[in-house]
Design an enzyme around this catalytic site. Structure first.
Site, mmCIF file in Angstrom:
data_model
loop_
_atom_site.group_PDB
_atom_site.id
_atom_site.type_symbol
_atom_site.label_atom_id
_atom_site.label_comp_id
_atom_site.label_asym_id
_atom_site.label_seq_id
_atom_site.Cartn_x
_atom_site.Cartn_y
_atom_site.Cartn_z
ATOM 1 N N LYS A 176 45.667 42.213 37.517
ATOM 2 C CA LYS A 176 44.835 41.116 37.010
ATOM 3 C C LYS A 176 44.003 41.647 35.855
ATOM 4 O O LYS A 176 43.458 42.753 35.954
ATOM 5 C CB LYS A 176 43.932 40.558 38.118
ATOM 6 N N ASP A 196 43.114 44.876 40.007
ATOM 7 C CA ASP A 196 42.411 44.690 38.729
ATOM 8 C C ASP A 196 42.602 45.914 37.841
ATOM 9 O O ASP A 196 42.500 47.055 38.324
ATOM 10 C CB ASP A 196 40.905 44.545 38.977
ATOM 11 N N GLU A 250 36.660 31.601 37.616
ATOM 12 C CA GLU A 250 35.428 32.000 38.309
ATOM 13 C C GLU A 250 34.217 31.263 37.721
ATOM 14 O O GLU A 250 34.007 31.261 36.498
ATOM 15 C CB GLU A 250 35.232 33.515 38.182
ATOM 16 N N ASP A 286 37.909 44.895 40.927
ATOM 17 C CA ASP A 286 36.967 45.899 40.419
ATOM 18 C C ASP A 286 35.556 45.585 40.924
ATOM 19 O O ASP A 286 34.621 46.348 40.686
ATOM 20 C CB ASP A 286 37.038 46.030 38.893
ATOM 21 N N SER A 287 35.417 44.497 41.690
ATOM 22 C CA SER A 287 34.170 44.247 42.413
ATOM 23 C C SER A 287 33.942 45.325 43.469
ATOM 24 O O SER A 287 32.896 45.350 44.122
ATOM 25 C CB SER A 287 34.199 42.860 43.081
ATOM 26 N N GLU A 330 41.144 40.309 32.567
ATOM 27 C CA GLU A 330 40.202 39.255 32.178
ATOM 28 C C GLU A 330 40.391 38.882 30.714
ATOM 29 O O GLU A 330 40.558 39.755 29.863
ATOM 30 C CB GLU A 330 38.761 39.738 32.405
HETATM 31 O O1 KIV Z 1 36.932 41.804 41.333
HETATM 32 C C1 KIV Z 1 36.916 40.748 41.983
HETATM 33 O O2 KIV Z 1 36.535 40.703 43.162
HETATM 34 C C2 KIV Z 1 37.359 39.529 41.321
HETATM 35 C C3 KIV Z 1 37.158 38.245 42.059
HETATM 36 C C4 KIV Z 1 35.741 37.829 41.933
HETATM 37 C C5 KIV Z 1 38.082 37.195 41.607
HETATM 38 O O3 KIV Z 1 37.822 39.570 40.225
#
Ligand code: KIV
Length: 286
Positions: A134, A104, A203, A65-66, A136
């Protein structure tokens, strides 16, 4: 039919002798940790970069989600929607032959209940072709992880700096510095493992704390700003490739791709204006 034998090809292996590469599967996580064979993960947000990284031999592609702050022009990951994530993950999954594609679940799409997490994860898996999700959090989402994994959806956890909670954490800071916070991190990691998670991203965690978590878990840890005593590394691809002038202290720029792209665009503009391009070799005769 020949059985594929390895999920990695050792560096320097002559092409003819290379064991045939197979797609990274969920079973490979623990096998790789036990073998001490570090996992490699990069973010990808589209098929163009996914194909390049997959071809280079990365084990895992993270549709992070980055995408929010790296591609969509947001300040952080919070505005990213599930629909945006599904479109990006579909593009990555379609371009990928060997890496496991992990997507994510974005902020707001899973926290409320295990059922909400299942609905969002199922939409992601059906809509994108990703092979894992993924999410959190630690103990507070263990029940969510349990329902997903029991439903056949592989889950990667994410602890330490969890960017979706950055407003609660007071920004992007190193986490688990105190003994109490380090102990909580260990408990969270164990809760994710117990719930069936396949691996845990750590992280911005002090290296000795990340090493301790890696020691107590049977599943691998994948670090980003967590030192080298973890079971694998992940980086945002723009940081890894040097797309911009800046990258976080924990990231290394392995290239200068941004400068190379800019130079190519500058040359293109110059040659169009000077009429050096297109030349006869780019031109069709009647
Ligand atoms: O969204 C992302 O890029 C991440 C990484 C920083 C692990 O979760």
């Amino acid at each position: 039919m020949t059985e594929n034998v390895s999920s990695t090809v050792p560096a320097g292996t002559p092409a003819g002798d290379a064991p045939k590469r197979k797609r990274f599967r969920v079973q490979d996580f623990v096998a790789r940790k036990e073998a001490g064979d570090k996992l490699t993960m990069l973010t990808a947000y589209d098929g163009v970069t996914a194909r390049i990284f997959d071809d280079a031999g990365v084990d895992l592609l993270l549709v992070g989600d980055s995408i929010g702050d790296n591609m969509l022009g947001h300040e952080n990951t919070i505005p990213v929607t599930l629909d945006e994530m599904i479109v990006a993950a579909r593009s990555v999954a379609r371009a990928t032959k060997y890496a496991m594609v992990v997507a994510d679940l974005p902020f707001g799409s899973y926290e409320a209940s295990p059922e909400q997490a299942f609905t969002s994860a199922a939409a992601m898996m059906k809509g994108s072709g990703a092979q894992a999700v993924k999410i959190e959090g630690g103990q507070r989402i263990a029940a969510h992880v349990k329902l997903l994994t029991q439903s056949g959806i592989p889950v990667i956890g994410h602890l330490g700096l969890t960017p979706q909670s950055e407003n609660m954490l007071g920004g992007k800071r190193v986490q688990a510095r105190s003994d109490a916070a380090a102990e909580q991190l260990c408990q969270d990691a164990l809760a994710l493992q117990e719930a069936g998670a396949s691996a845990v991203v750590l992280e911005m965690v002090p290296a000795p704390v990340a090493a301790r978590v890696s020691e107590i878990l049977a599943i691998p840890t994948i670090g980003i700003g967590a030192g080298k005593d973890v079971d694998g590394q992940v980086l945002v691809w723009l940081d890894m490739a040097g797309m911009g002038d800046w990258s976080p202290r924990f990231a290394k720029q392995f290239g200068a791709v941004g400068a190379a792209l800019r130079a190519a665009a500058t040359d293109y503009i110059g040659e169009v204006k000077s009429q050096a391009f297109p030349g006869p070799e780019h031109t069709f005769e009647k």
